[in-house]
Design a protein around this motif. Structure first.
Motif, PDB file in Angstrom:
ATOM      1  N   LYS A 140       0.859  -1.197   0.000  1.00 19.90           N
ATOM      2  CA  LYS A 140       0.000   0.000   0.000  1.00 19.90           C
ATOM      3  C   LYS A 140       0.883   1.232   0.000  1.00 19.90           C
ATOM      4  O   LYS A 140       1.836   1.322   0.776  1.00 19.90           O
ATOM      5  CB  LYS A 140      -0.883  -0.006   1.249  1.00 19.90           C
ATOM      6  CG  LYS A 140      -1.782   1.196   1.391  1.00 19.90           C
ATOM      7  CD  LYS A 140      -3.110   0.916   0.796  1.00 19.90           C
ATOM      8  CE  LYS A 140      -4.088   2.051   1.090  1.00 19.90           C
ATOM      9  NZ  LYS A 140      -5.161   2.029   0.138  1.00 19.90           N
ATOM     10  N   LYS A 141       0.591   2.193  -0.862  1.00 24.21           N
ATOM     11  CA  LYS A 141       1.322   3.463  -0.854  1.00 24.21           C
ATOM     12  C   LYS A 141       0.807   4.311   0.291  1.00 24.21           C
ATOM     13  O   LYS A 141      -0.405   4.493   0.449  1.00 24.21           O
ATOM     14  CB  LYS A 141       1.134   4.214  -2.171  1.00 24.21           C
ATOM     15  CG  LYS A 141       1.912   3.621  -3.301  1.00 24.21           C
ATOM     16  CD  LYS A 141       1.823   4.475  -4.532  1.00 24.21           C
ATOM     17  CE  LYS A 141       2.598   3.818  -5.653  1.00 24.21           C
ATOM     18  NZ  LYS A 141       2.525   4.582  -6.892  1.00 24.21           N
ATOM     19  N   ASP A 154       5.902  10.526   7.700  1.00 25.32           N
ATOM     20  CA  ASP A 154       5.943  11.725   8.540  1.00 25.32           C
ATOM     21  C   ASP A 154       6.578  12.924   7.838  1.00 25.32           C
ATOM     22  O   ASP A 154       6.223  14.062   8.111  1.00 25.32           O
ATOM     23  CB  ASP A 154       6.732  11.442   9.826  1.00 25.32           C
ATOM     24  CG  ASP A 154       6.030  10.431  10.714  1.00 25.32           C
ATOM     25  OD1 ASP A 154       4.816  10.224  10.524  1.00 25.32           O
ATOM     26  OD2 ASP A 154       6.699   9.862  11.590  1.00 25.32           O
ATOM     27  N   GLN A 155       7.525  12.665   6.946  1.00 21.64           N
ATOM     28  CA  GLN A 155       8.230  13.735   6.243  1.00 21.64           C
ATOM     29  C   GLN A 155       7.555  14.114   4.929  1.00 21.64           C
ATOM     30  O   GLN A 155       8.103  14.898   4.159  1.00 21.64           O
ATOM     31  CB  GLN A 155       9.680  13.306   5.974  1.00 21.64           C
ATOM     32  CG  GLN A 155      10.451  12.914   7.211  1.00 21.64           C
ATOM     33  CD  GLN A 155      10.613  14.077   8.173  1.00 21.64           C
ATOM     34  OE1 GLN A 155      10.858  15.202   7.748  1.00 21.64           O
ATOM     35  NE2 GLN A 155      10.442  13.811   9.456  1.00 21.64           N
ATOM     36  N   GLY A 156       6.380  13.567   4.668  1.00 21.85           N
ATOM     37  CA  GLY A 156       5.645  13.874   3.446  1.00 21.85           C
ATOM     38  C   GLY A 156       6.085  13.064   2.248  1.00 21.85           C
ATOM     39  O   GLY A 156       5.654  13.329   1.130  1.00 21.85           O
ATOM     40  N   ARG A 157       6.924  12.083   2.454  1.00 21.31           N
ATOM     41  CA  ARG A 157       7.394  11.244   1.353  1.00 21.31           C
ATOM     42  C   ARG A 157       6.467  10.034   1.190  1.00 21.31           C
ATOM     43  O   ARG A 157       6.023   9.452   2.159  1.00 21.31           O
ATOM     44  CB  ARG A 157       8.805  10.745   1.631  1.00 21.31           C
ATOM     45  CG  ARG A 157       9.820  11.850   1.612  1.00 21.31           C
ATOM     46  CD  ARG A 157      11.217  11.266   1.697  1.00 21.31           C
ATOM     47  NE  ARG A 157      12.189  12.340   1.678  1.00 21.31           N
ATOM     48  CZ  ARG A 157      13.177  12.457   2.529  1.00 21.31           C
ATOM     49  NH1 ARG A 157      13.352  11.559   3.483  1.00 21.31           N
ATOM     50  NH2 ARG A 157      14.022  13.462   2.441  1.00 21.31           N
ATOM     51  N   VAL A 158       6.241   9.683  -0.056  1.00 23.36           N
ATOM     52  CA  VAL A 158       5.419   8.513  -0.358  1.00 23.36           C
ATOM     53  C   VAL A 158       6.311   7.272  -0.333  1.00 23.36           C
ATOM     54  O   VAL A 158       7.407   7.274  -0.894  1.00 23.36           O
ATOM     55  CB  VAL A 158       4.740   8.651  -1.739  1.00 23.36           C
ATOM     56  CG1 VAL A 158       3.968   7.391  -2.092  1.00 23.36           C
ATOM     57  CG2 VAL A 158       3.837   9.868  -1.770  1.00 23.36           C
ATOM     58  N   CYS A 159       5.845   6.252   0.344  1.00 22.02           N
ATOM     59  CA  CYS A 159       6.565   4.978   0.370  1.00 22.02           C
ATOM     60  C   CYS A 159       5.541   3.854   0.356  1.00 22.02           C
ATOM     61  O   CYS A 159       4.341   4.095   0.484  1.00 22.02           O
ATOM     62  CB  CYS A 159       7.478   4.879   1.590  1.00 22.02           C
ATOM     63  SG  CYS A 159       6.599   4.906   3.148  1.00 22.02           S
ATOM     64  N   GLU A 160       6.013   2.636   0.175  1.00 27.31           N
ATOM     65  CA  GLU A 160       5.119   1.491   0.183  1.00 27.31           C
ATOM     66  C   GLU A 160       5.248   0.752   1.509  1.00 27.31           C
ATOM     67  O   GLU A 160       6.348   0.473   1.960  1.00 27.31           O
ATOM     68  CB  GLU A 160       5.438   0.529  -0.965  1.00 27.31           C
ATOM     69  CG  GLU A 160       4.923   1.013  -2.285  1.00 27.31           C
ATOM     70  CD  GLU A 160       5.034  -0.044  -3.360  1.00 27.31           C
ATOM     71  OE1 GLU A 160       4.093  -0.139  -4.159  1.00 27.31           O
ATOM     72  OE2 GLU A 160       6.052  -0.750  -3.406  1.00 27.31           O
ATOM     73  N   ALA A 161       4.110   0.443   2.089  1.00 22.14           N
ATOM     74  CA  ALA A 161       4.069  -0.328   3.328  1.00 22.14           C
ATOM     75  C   ALA A 161       3.493  -1.701   3.004  1.00 22.14           C
ATOM     76  O   ALA A 161       2.479  -1.810   2.307  1.00 22.14           O
ATOM     77  CB  ALA A 161       3.200   0.375   4.363  1.00 22.14           C
ATOM     78  N   ILE A 193       0.133  -6.078  -5.602  1.00 25.47           N
ATOM     79  CA  ILE A 193       0.766  -7.250  -5.015  1.00 25.47           C
ATOM     80  C   ILE A 193       2.079  -7.518  -5.743  1.00 25.47           C
ATOM     81  O   ILE A 193       2.264  -7.119  -6.897  1.00 25.47           O
ATOM     82  CB  ILE A 193      -0.138  -8.504  -5.063  1.00 25.47           C
ATOM     83  CG1 ILE A 193      -0.455  -8.897  -6.494  1.00 25.47           C
ATOM     84  CG2 ILE A 193      -1.401  -8.297  -4.264  1.00 25.47           C
ATOM     85  CD1 ILE A 193      -1.111 -10.248  -6.606  1.00 25.47           C
ATOM     86  N   ASP A 194       2.965  -8.188  -5.050  1.00 26.77           N
ATOM     87  CA  ASP A 194       4.255  -8.573  -5.614  1.00 26.77           C
ATOM     88  C   ASP A 194       4.400 -10.076  -5.397  1.00 26.77           C
ATOM     89  O   ASP A 194       4.356 -10.543  -4.256  1.00 26.77           O
ATOM     90  CB  ASP A 194       5.381  -7.809  -4.907  1.00 26.77           C
ATOM     91  CG  ASP A 194       6.737  -8.151  -5.466  1.00 26.77           C
ATOM     92  OD1 ASP A 194       6.886  -8.114  -6.702  1.00 26.77           O
ATOM     93  OD2 ASP A 194       7.650  -8.458  -4.671  1.00 26.77           O
ATOM     94  N   VAL A 195       4.522 -10.832  -6.489  1.00 29.18           N
ATOM     95  CA  VAL A 195       4.641 -12.289  -6.413  1.00 29.18           C
ATOM     96  C   VAL A 195       6.067 -12.662  -6.798  1.00 29.18           C
ATOM     97  O   VAL A 195       6.541 -12.287  -7.872  1.00 29.18           O
ATOM     98  CB  VAL A 195       3.647 -12.985  -7.371  1.00 29.18           C
ATOM     99  CG1 VAL A 195       3.768 -14.491  -7.274  1.00 29.18           C
ATOM    100  CG2 VAL A 195       2.230 -12.529  -7.094  1.00 29.18           C
TER     101      VAL A 195
END
Length: 70
Positions: free
Chosen positions: A10-11, A15-22, A61-63
Protein backbone atom coordinates in the motif's frame (compact mmCIF):
# COMPACT_ATOMS: atom_id res chain seq x y z
CA UNK A 1 5.00 -27.79 -6.37
CA UNK A 2 6.65 -24.35 -6.55
CA UNK A 3 6.52 -22.09 -3.49
CA UNK A 4 5.85 -18.34 -3.77
CA UNK A 5 5.95 -15.32 -1.48
CA UNK A 6 3.15 -12.83 -2.19
CA UNK A 7 3.34 -9.35 -0.65
CA UNK A 8 0.41 -6.94 -0.45
CA UNK A 9 1.67 -3.35 -0.70
CA UNK A 10 0.00 0.00 0.00
CA UNK A 11 1.32 3.46 -0.85
CA UNK A 12 1.38 5.68 2.22
CA UNK A 13 2.68 9.15 3.05
CA UNK A 14 5.30 9.17 5.79
CA UNK A 15 5.94 11.72 8.54
CA UNK A 16 8.23 13.73 6.24
CA UNK A 17 5.64 13.87 3.45
CA UNK A 18 7.39 11.24 1.35
CA UNK A 19 5.42 8.51 -0.36
CA UNK A 20 6.57 4.98 0.37
CA UNK A 21 5.12 1.49 0.18
CA UNK A 22 4.07 -0.33 3.33
CA UNK A 23 3.66 -4.08 3.32
CA UNK A 24 0.17 -4.95 4.58
CA UNK A 25 0.79 -8.70 4.69
CA UNK A 26 3.04 -11.37 3.21
CA UNK A 27 1.61 -14.77 2.37
CA UNK A 28 3.63 -17.86 1.48
CA UNK A 29 1.79 -20.17 -0.88
CA UNK A 30 2.28 -23.27 -3.02
CA UNK A 31 0.99 -22.92 -6.57
CA UNK A 32 1.67 -24.14 -10.10
CA UNK A 33 2.67 -20.67 -11.34
CA UNK A 34 2.74 -16.97 -10.40
CA UNK A 35 -0.78 -16.32 -11.70
CA UNK A 36 -2.27 -19.07 -9.53
CA UNK A 37 -0.16 -17.91 -6.56
CA UNK A 38 -1.59 -14.40 -6.92
CA UNK A 39 -5.16 -15.70 -7.13
CA UNK A 40 -4.81 -17.97 -4.09
CA UNK A 41 -3.03 -15.30 -2.05
CA UNK A 42 -5.72 -12.70 -2.85
CA UNK A 43 -8.35 -15.18 -1.70
CA UNK A 44 -6.48 -15.88 1.56
CA UNK A 45 -5.84 -12.16 2.16
CA UNK A 46 -9.56 -11.45 1.86
CA UNK A 47 -10.44 -14.29 4.23
CA UNK A 48 -7.91 -13.12 6.82
CA UNK A 49 -9.18 -9.53 6.67
CA UNK A 50 -12.86 -10.50 6.32
CA UNK A 51 -13.22 -8.38 3.18
CA UNK A 52 -14.42 -9.10 -0.35
CA UNK A 53 -11.82 -7.10 -2.30
CA UNK A 54 -8.11 -7.19 -1.46
CA UNK A 55 -7.59 -3.76 -3.07
CA UNK A 56 -9.43 -2.15 -0.14
CA UNK A 57 -6.25 -2.68 1.93
CA UNK A 58 -3.49 -2.77 -0.71
CA UNK A 59 -2.62 -1.00 -3.96
CA UNK A 60 -0.67 -3.81 -5.57
CA UNK A 61 0.77 -7.25 -5.02
CA UNK A 62 4.26 -8.57 -5.61
CA UNK A 63 4.64 -12.29 -6.41
CA UNK A 64 8.11 -13.82 -6.17
CA UNK A 65 9.39 -17.36 -6.20
CA UNK A 66 10.56 -18.37 -2.72
CA UNK A 67 14.32 -18.66 -2.22
CA UNK A 68 13.79 -21.64 0.05
CA UNK A 69 11.94 -24.95 -0.12
CA UNK A 70 8.52 -25.26 1.50
Amino acid sequence: MPHFVVSFLKKVVGDQGRVCEACQRTIEIDADDEKEAARLAKQEFCELRAIRDWSLHADRIDVRPADFPS
